[in-house]
Write a protein that holds these residues in place. Structure first.
Motif, mmCIF file in Angstrom:
data_model
loop_
_atom_site.group_PDB
_atom_site.id
_atom_site.type_symbol
_atom_site.label_atom_id
_atom_site.label_comp_id
_atom_site.label_asym_id
_atom_site.label_seq_id
_atom_site.Cartn_x
_atom_site.Cartn_y
_atom_site.Cartn_z
ATOM 1 N N MET A 246 59.498 -69.261 107.318
ATOM 2 C CA MET A 246 58.445 -68.647 106.506
ATOM 3 C C MET A 246 57.445 -67.904 107.378
ATOM 4 N N ASP A 247 57.009 -66.811 106.927
ATOM 5 C CA ASP A 247 56.056 -66.001 107.668
ATOM 6 C C ASP A 247 54.656 -66.594 107.506
ATOM 7 N N ASP B 82 51.997 -65.619 108.931
ATOM 8 C CA ASP B 82 50.976 -64.595 108.951
ATOM 9 C C ASP B 82 50.528 -64.149 107.557
ATOM 10 N N ASP B 83 51.465 -64.169 106.593
ATOM 11 C CA ASP B 83 51.127 -63.565 105.317
ATOM 12 C C ASP B 83 50.224 -64.453 104.471
ATOM 13 N N ASP B 84 49.917 -65.654 104.976
ATOM 14 C CA ASP B 84 48.964 -66.496 104.270
ATOM 15 C C ASP B 84 47.532 -66.117 104.658
ATOM 16 N N SER B 85 47.427 -65.258 105.666
ATOM 17 C CA SER B 85 46.090 -64.865 106.125
ATOM 18 C C SER B 85 45.520 -63.788 105.214
ATOM 19 N N PRO B 86 44.197 -63.742 105.104
ATOM 20 C CA PRO B 86 43.581 -62.732 104.234
ATOM 21 C C PRO B 86 43.724 -61.335 104.825
ATOM 22 N N PRO B 87 43.598 -60.312 103.997
ATOM 23 C CA PRO B 87 43.581 -58.937 104.505
ATOM 24 C C PRO B 87 42.418 -58.793 105.492
#
Lengths: 103, 214
Positions: free
Chosen positions: B1-2, B4-9
């Motif tokens: 699972m990535d 990184d993509d749980d991080s906010p913009p």
């Protein structure tokens, strides 16, 4: 400053919600099609959908199409509202003069 | 699972860009190209009714010496092709979306199918007693009238201005054609009706592209 909704304020979930928001109210999309639109792995998408479902933002229903089981995903009314509020807040942050919260 | 993509913009601008890009990308994939929905029908009318006019011109003349079976055969083949293209394009775009939109589409499809069958069954029984030119006018004016009415109804169902206007246009030219009389009706339907569909397709496409812009 208004707090940004932490459920939506994560890149992957923001993409999921933004995608689902293009569907008409009352529509749902099949899981594999959503996965293809977002180019996410099934596992990754499931994890994010679960978080969104726990927050009451998406509705997931299992159904059958002929004999094959199908999972349908759609934005709940609450989810649509949350997404609209999030977008409003972002716009207000970028252009404070147009914000309604400004005195 | 990535992870990184749980991080906010990174910032508000990035978040807004992400929303807009994702929405327009999704809309592009879920909205079929409007030209594919309008143009095949426009071509079918233009060519099919056009040949009919050339073979059965006013005053029982043949402007072009075609076999008498050809115009109707071409018209029906082209209409069937247009229907097939519409079905394939729609299923590819909306096939995995269910709910209220799918139900509207299905019911609208039933209206076309059942409406056509019920009208043509009655026409078939009357037209055998009419001379050829009047029978042809009765058939085409009724078919075009039904098409106009259902386009307007479709515009009402989806609040689609282009579709509604096309329905109004088709109904008006049908009226003009019916008064112009046998022989002239197919010419008017071919040029103004078929041409109108081509124009409507181009307008709908432009509107669609504006909508899909991020």
């Amino acid at each position: 400053m208004t707090e940004l909704d932490p459920v939506i304020h994560a890149q992957a979930r923001l993409r999921v919600v933004a995608s689902l928001s293009t569907l008409n109210v009352g529509d749902k999309i099949a899981f594999p099609r959503l996965q293809e639109l977002l180019a996410m792995t099934a596992g990754n998408l499931s994890v994010h959908l679960r978080k969104l479902e726990e927050a009451g933002y998406v509705e997931i229903s299992k159904t059958h199409r002929g004999r094959t089981p199908a999972t349908l995903v759609g934005l709940s009314r609450r989810g649509r509202l949350a997404f609209e509020e999030y977008t409003e807040t972002i716009r207000a942050l970028l252009d404070p003069t147009s914000s309604k919260e400004q005195p | 699972m990535d992870l990184d993509d749980d991080s906010p913009p990174t910032d508000a601008a990035a978040a807004l860009r992400l929303i807009q890009d994702q929405r327009s990308a999704t809309a592009r994939r879920l909205d079929p190209d409007a030209r594919l929905l309008y143009w095949p029908w426009g071509v079918a009318w233009l060519v099919g009714f056009g040949l009919f006019f050339l073979r059965f011109a006013p005053g029982d003349r043949a402007l072009v010496d075609l076999p008498s079976w050809l115009p109707l055969t071409v018209l029906f083949v082209l209409l069937a092709a247009a229907g097939t293209i519409q079905a394939v394009v729609s299923v590819r775009a909306y096939g995995q979306v269910s709910g209220d939109s799918a139900r509207r589409g299905k019911w609208y499809g039933y209206a076309w199918a059942l409406g056509s069958v019920s009208i043509y069954a009655g026409l078939g029984r009357i037209s055998e007693h009419l001379p050829h030119d009047l029978a042809a006018l009765l058939w085409s004016a009724t078919a075009v009238g039904l098409t106009g009415a259902l386009h307007m109804a479709g515009g009402a169902v989806w609040l689609d201005q282009d579709l509604f206007r096309l329905g109004v246009w088709i109904s008006v030219i049908n009226l003009v054609g019916a008064f112009a009389g046998p022989g002239w009706h197919p010419l008017i339907v071919a040029v103004a009706g078929g041409g109108g569909m081509l124009v409507a397709g181009a307008i709908a496409r432009r509107r669609q592209q504006q909508r899909q812009q991020p």
